[in-house]
Every structure is written in C-alpha cells, then in structure tokens.
Scaffold this active site. Sequence first.
Site, PDB file in Angstrom:
ATOM      1  N   HIS A 172     -59.622  75.661 -36.444  1.00 17.01           N
ATOM      2  CA  HIS A 172     -59.450  74.186 -35.975  1.00 17.01           C
ATOM      3  C   HIS A 172     -59.996  73.578 -34.878  1.00 17.01           C
ATOM      4  O   HIS A 172     -60.240  72.482 -34.509  1.00 17.01           O
ATOM      5  CB  HIS A 172     -57.900  73.877 -35.353  1.00 17.01           C
ATOM      6  CG  HIS A 172     -56.789  73.780 -36.825  1.00 17.01           C
ATOM      7  ND1 HIS A 172     -56.726  74.662 -37.684  1.00 17.01           N
ATOM      8  CD2 HIS A 172     -56.294  72.741 -37.050  1.00 17.01           C
ATOM      9  CE1 HIS A 172     -55.881  74.022 -38.811  1.00 17.01           C
ATOM     10  NE2 HIS A 172     -55.401  72.946 -38.195  1.00 17.01           N
TER      11      HIS A 172
HETATM   12  N1  LIG Z   1     -47.183  72.974 -46.476  1.00 20.22           N
HETATM   13  C1  LIG Z   1     -46.845  71.535 -46.294  1.00 20.22           C
HETATM   14  N2  LIG Z   1     -46.365  70.998 -47.401  1.00 20.22           N
HETATM   15  C2  LIG Z   1     -46.004  69.634 -47.108  1.00 20.22           C
HETATM   16  N3  LIG Z   1     -46.351  68.967 -46.381  1.00 20.22           N
HETATM   17  C3  LIG Z   1     -46.617  69.558 -45.149  1.00 20.22           C
HETATM   18  C4  LIG Z   1     -46.978  70.949 -45.137  1.00 20.22           C
HETATM   19  N4  LIG Z   1     -47.563  71.030 -43.786  1.00 20.22           N
HETATM   20  C5  LIG Z   1     -47.553  70.061 -43.146  1.00 20.22           C
HETATM   21  N5  LIG Z   1     -47.030  69.018 -44.025  1.00 20.22           N
HETATM   22  C6  LIG Z   1     -46.743  67.725 -43.499  1.00 20.22           C
HETATM   23  O1  LIG Z   1     -47.868  67.312 -42.699  1.00 20.22           O
HETATM   24  C7  LIG Z   1     -47.176  66.533 -41.566  1.00 20.22           C
HETATM   25  C8  LIG Z   1     -48.156  66.886 -40.226  1.00 20.22           C
HETATM   26  O2  LIG Z   1     -49.488  66.201 -40.732  1.00 20.22           O
HETATM   27  P1  LIG Z   1     -50.438  66.321 -39.482  1.00 20.22           P
HETATM   28  O3  LIG Z   1     -49.854  66.240 -38.142  1.00 20.22           O
HETATM   29  O4  LIG Z   1     -51.459  65.206 -39.854  1.00 20.22           O
HETATM   30  O5  LIG Z   1     -51.574  67.514 -39.641  1.00 20.22           O
HETATM   31  P2  LIG Z   1     -51.245  68.843 -38.523  1.00 20.22           P
HETATM   32  O6  LIG Z   1     -50.007  69.672 -38.789  1.00 20.22           O
HETATM   33  O7  LIG Z   1     -52.433  69.718 -39.011  1.00 20.22           O
HETATM   34  O8  LIG Z   1     -51.556  68.391 -37.109  1.00 20.22           O
HETATM   35  C9  LIG Z   1     -46.107  67.156 -41.332  1.00 20.22           C
HETATM   36  O9  LIG Z   1     -45.050  66.354 -40.772  1.00 20.22           O
HETATM   37  C10 LIG Z   1     -45.466  67.422 -42.772  1.00 20.22           C
HETATM   38  O10 LIG Z   1     -44.822  66.280 -43.308  1.00 20.22           O
END
Ligand SMILES: Nc1ncnc2c1ncn2[C@@H]1O[C@H](COP(=O)(O)OP(=O)(O)O)[C@@H](O)[C@H]1O
Lengths: 194, 194, 122, 122
Positions: D10
């Site tokens: 990341h």
């Molecule tokens: N394995 C997964 N399956 C479905 N949705 C997921 C998964 N992992 C994360 N999410 C979704 O992604 C969102 C977070 O997105 P974001 O903040 O943009 O990414 P990151 O967690 O990489 O910073 C969570 O609130 C959830 O809804």
Amino acid sequence: MELTGDKAKAWLLNFEAKIQEHKAYLSDLDQAIGDGDHGSNMARGTEAVKVNLEKIAEPETAEVLKQAAMALISKVGGASGPLYGSAFMQMAKTAKETTDIHELIEAGLEGIKHRGKADVGDKTMVDTWAPVVEALAKDALTNEAITQAVDATKPLKAKKGRASYVGERSIGALDPGAVSSGYLFTALVEEVLQ
Amino acid sequence: MELTGDKAKAWLLNFEAKIQEHKAYLSDLDQAIGDGDHGSNMARGTEAVKVNLEKIAEPETAEVLKQAAMALISKVGGASGPLYGSAFMQMAKTAKETTDIHELIEAGLEGIKHRGKADVGDKTMVDTWAPVVEALAKDALTNEAITQAVDATKPLKAKKGRASYVGERSIGALDPGAVSSGYLFTALVEEVLQ
Amino acid sequence: MTMGVVIASHVDKIAEGVYQLIKESAPDVSITYAGGTDDGDVGSSYELIEAAINNNEADELYCFYDLGSAKMTLDMVSDMSDKPITIFDAAFIEGAYTASVLIQGGYKKEEIDAQLAPLKIK
Amino acid sequence: MTMGVVIASHVDKIAEGVYQLIKESAPDVSITYAGGTDDGDVGSSYELIEAAINNNEADELYCFYDLGSAKMTLDMVSDMSDKPITIFDAAFIEGAYTASVLIQGGYKKEEIDAQLAPLKIK
Ligand SMILES: Nc1ncnc2c1ncn2[C@@H]1O[C@H](COP(=O)(O)OP(=O)(O)O)[C@@H](O)[C@H]1O
Ligand SMILES: Nc1ncnc2c1ncn2[C@@H]1O[C@H](COP(=O)(O)OP(=O)(O)O)[C@@H](O)[C@H]1O
Ligand SMILES: [Mg+2]
Ligand SMILES: [Mg+2]
Ligand SMILES: [Mg+2]
Ligand SMILES: [Mg+2]
C-alpha cells in the site's frame, strides 16, 4: 425497467455529485473503523468516471458501464476500487445480453462477491447491494428501502476489509462502503426508476 | 592463562587486521547462504573497535572488552553485531571477577547463546566458540583445533539466522560467522597463548 | 497505562512506510520506528532502535521486527530499558498494523495479545 | 520455468524497501514491485501492479501483498494476465523473503510452497 445508455450516464453523473457532496462524511465514517480515505477514494474514482463519460457523445449502456469500471479500477486506490470496478465490469458484460436493471445490478453484486469474498452480514457494501437486488426483483426499490439497508449495517460486526481488524468495536458504526453504495442507488432511483 | 589489558588490546587489534584482510572472503561466504555482508559488517565493527581501543593509553582488561562490545554493538549492523557484542559484554562483566582466558571465552559463549538462542550444530558462530572453550579448558587451543571447528560447520544444515532460510542448500558451505570467529581465536593464539 | 508500537526494520524505507501505513488507521497511538543502519544501509542499529524506544510516549511498548537480527538488537535495547517491552514474533507488517488498530480502538492488552497470537510465525 | 517474485504494498516506500532487503539475498531472482497509488498516496494502483507483473522477467510469478485491498487489485490483474500467478496469503515481508531466497537457491516449486505454508496468516 431498462437501463438505456443516456440513463446510465445520468445515473453515474448523479452518483459522482452525491459522492463529492458527502466526501468528508464518507471519510469520517471510514476513520472510525478503517483508514479514513473512503470519501477521497470515491471522489477521485467518480471524478475519473465523469471525465470518461463526458467524452462519450452517444452513450451506449455497455460502454458507459465499462468506462465507469475502468475509471474506478484505476483511480480509487482502496479496496472499493476493485470492488466497484468488478461490479461495473460485470454489469458491462451483462449489458451485452440485457439492459434490465435488476439483472444488471444482480450481476454487479456477483462481481463484488467474486472479488471480495464477502457475504451478507459481513458489514460491507454487499449489505447494501443484496437487499437492493431483492427490491429490484420486485420492482420495489425506494429511497426508504435503501436507507434501511444502509442503516442495517450499524449493528453488524465487520468480517471483511480493514474494519474487520477492530472486530467488536465496529459494532454501532455505519459501513462506509455500504453508505457510498446507498448514494449509488439513490442516484439510480432519481435518474432511472422515477 | 591470564588476559591482561595489554594482551586484550593486542588480541583485538590483530583480530581487526585479520578481518580487514579477509573482508571480501567473509562477504562471499555470506553471499552463498545469506545476504553477503558479513565481511563489511565485521570490517566496520572491528574498525570501530580499533578506534575505541586506540584511545585507551593504559589498557585494563574489563575496559578493553567493554569498549570492544560497545563498538561491535553499535557499528556492525548485522546479526553478528548483537552476537559478538553480547559475547564481549559478558566477557567484560566476567573480567571484573577473573581474567582467566578460559572463563572469559566461556562467558562470551554464554552471551552469544543467550542472545541468539543457537546451539552447537546449528551452523553458527557457536560451532566455533564451543569447541574453542573446550580446548581452552584443557589448555590445548591450537590453530589446528580452530580450523577443525570452523571446517566442521560445512556439512551442517543452518538452523538459525538468514542461512536457515536456504535450509538444505546451506549444507556444504562454511558458516561466515564461524569463520570470522576462527580469526578471533587465531588472533588469540598469536597474541596471547603463544 | 498507554500502549505504543515500535517498528524495527532492516531498511529505513520499510520502517517509514510501515509508520505511514499504520498512522492512517491509528492516528492517536504513539508509534515510533527505526530502520537500517546508522549509515542508511540495510541492517539494524542499536542507536536507532534505542531512540525509537526512548522516544515512544507510551508506558508500555509492543515491538515488531522484520528479520531475526533486528530482534536481537531489540532484545539488547530491551535488556537495558526500564519500560515494559514485548517483542512479538508475529508477521511484521500485519502484526504491527493489527496491534496499532486495536490500541487505537481502546482494546485491552489481553484482547490484543489474543488477536496477535494467530499471527505468530517466527 | 523460471520463478519470480512480485511485491505489492500500500505504500511506495515499503515496496521499494522490501525490494532492497530481498535483492541482497536473492540477487539473481527477478523481483518487481508496486507500492501505493498512482499519485504516491497510500493505497493500491491497478496500473502499477499490472506493470510489476508485466515487467517481471520470470515465467511464473509468486505475489505477496501487505493488506487485503492490494490482494484484490492483484487478483484483478491476475484475471487479465496470461502468466501463471500465485497470490500468497502469507506474512508479507517474511513470505516474500523466504520465497525469493529459495528461488535463488534453486529450489523447486513444491519445496517453496511447503516452506511458505506455515507463513500463511491471512
Ligand atoms: N472484502 C470485501 N468485500 C466487500 N466489500 C468490502 C471488502 N473489503 C472492503 N469492503 C468495502 O470497502 C469499504 C472501504 O473502502 P475504502 O476505504 O475505499 O478502501 P480501503 O479499506 O482499502 O481504505 C468498506 O467500507 C467496505 O464496504
Ligand atoms: N541466532 C544466531 N545465533 C548465533 N549466531 C548467529 C545467529 N544468527 C546469525 N548468526 C551468525 O551470524 C552470522 C551472520 O552475520 P552477518 O552476516 O553479519 O549478519 P546478518 O545475517 O544479519 O546479515 C552467521 O554466519 C552466523 O554465524
Ligand atoms: Mg479506507
Ligand atoms: Mg485505504
Ligand atoms: Mg549477512
Ligand atoms: Mg545483513
């Protein structure tokens, strides 16, 4: 209900506007149980969607969905990138066969599940998408149904994504991806279903 | 046999010279089963030992050993730093009670084992130190005994340190730390025992 | 008793990057780091690790390392320090991330230790 | 069949640093890396991960990632790629180091997979 190319474009531009409007709120939600970037991730991603779509003079459903997928995949930068990206990619593929909205969104949900391996109840965007697909099957998608699905993520304990690290402490918080998906479907109601 | 302050200083300066001379060879040995820096690590460390010792006009055993420990701990940069450093630190502590060479080196071996948790047969510097301690107990430390101990690391399979990652492939190679420890004891024979 | 996290890597960039990664999800936790040798080479430095431990504002420290020789250096510093220090043989980045996020979430030591247990691989 | 390693983090600094760490012990292995978003922020980039996979000279790739969303991006790229790609749910740095050193040592796929198995933590 059919998703024409023009409607698809209007839908996604409306989604972009809602994301920009609620960008800070989405990041705040993510700060509570994640890393605080969901708003800026989605803002960057939907901004790129907008740029791609504005280049399309005569929108065609599959192409609009594909352009959205490409923009989200390459610009979001967080988990929501491959997830929304896979959703729109599956929708774009399905749009070559049918433009029925229920079938398209159902394909999108499959794309998300395939990529993220999350199920209903894991406190993710799946918890918005799954009830929306059910409502669309009955031609009964309303803003109330969407809000209800989004709010239902509050009592859940996160089992996927970064929020899963905080375990119990995720209980009581809204899932940011469920909320941004809520905007996607409110935009759908406004631009396509009404 | 007693380790006087003057002899201790002469011993460590001789060790430094040997390390500088065989720097490239030690790094080559380490490249085969590790990360290729043992020669430069030990050269940097013993160079700092030399700088520290040259400041001492009237060498006193415990102080010489302590200065060596400090230099090795702070300048080596690899696993051999805390290991040789712990050895000399233990020797410095023991030197306040006795300057008997066998007891000092035995204390050094304990320092290495405490820090690295390696045992005889793990293909580390312990495989040089342990037989040397035994030979010293019988007042029988010779260059041949040292060479024999060092060479005996060849058929062993590494169980500690970076070389343990290559497992079976470490068989047939000399352990670099065992070889550098060999120089330490050859210097001891030359400066103190002969 | 506040809890803090110390990151010890063989490479300065890794240490800085892990700090950056973790701070996003644990902005209120005291996280300090040490990477590489005094000269910026690959390796570990007693001085840098000692400084990371001394500069950490927490009462109790959870330390994570990438490879074994950083652990030995952590061990030495820990022997000399008065602070309660636990060195975790956990997956480095994953362990440090998990611990930090849980500390940020206000979890107790026992709960954090339980979450770290399955990450033990060294 | 040559084997190569792909590092997806990341954070750009972590990816570079892990590359630096591993190259010392595996100088002859093709190792490529991707870290952070296109803009250098914390996150993952499809383009950068795709480039790391395309630029790797080996026939078969072992991929390691720090947190789950980098895995999803790796997954997407892997779906689009013709190269045989395995994404390991192993401790990130420890797994990538182990795989690289074993590839350098000329070990076979089965032996490497066996060594990586106990590092699975995700
Ligand atoms: N394995 C997964 N399956 C479905 N949705 C997921 C998964 N992992 C994360 N999410 C979704 O992604 C969102 C977070 O997105 P974001 O903040 O943009 O990414 P990151 O967690 O990489 O910073 C969570 O609130 C959830 O809804
Ligand atoms: N746990 C240990 N116990 C004893 N000796 C060890 C241990 N780990 C490594 N060594 C010794 O250290 C030597 C490698 O030193 P060096 O190359 O300077 O450090 P690094 O492996 O960190 O690059 C090995 O050849 C071995 O003799
Ligand atoms: Mg986020
Ligand atoms: Mg993020
Ligand atoms: Mg080395
Ligand atoms: Mg080294």
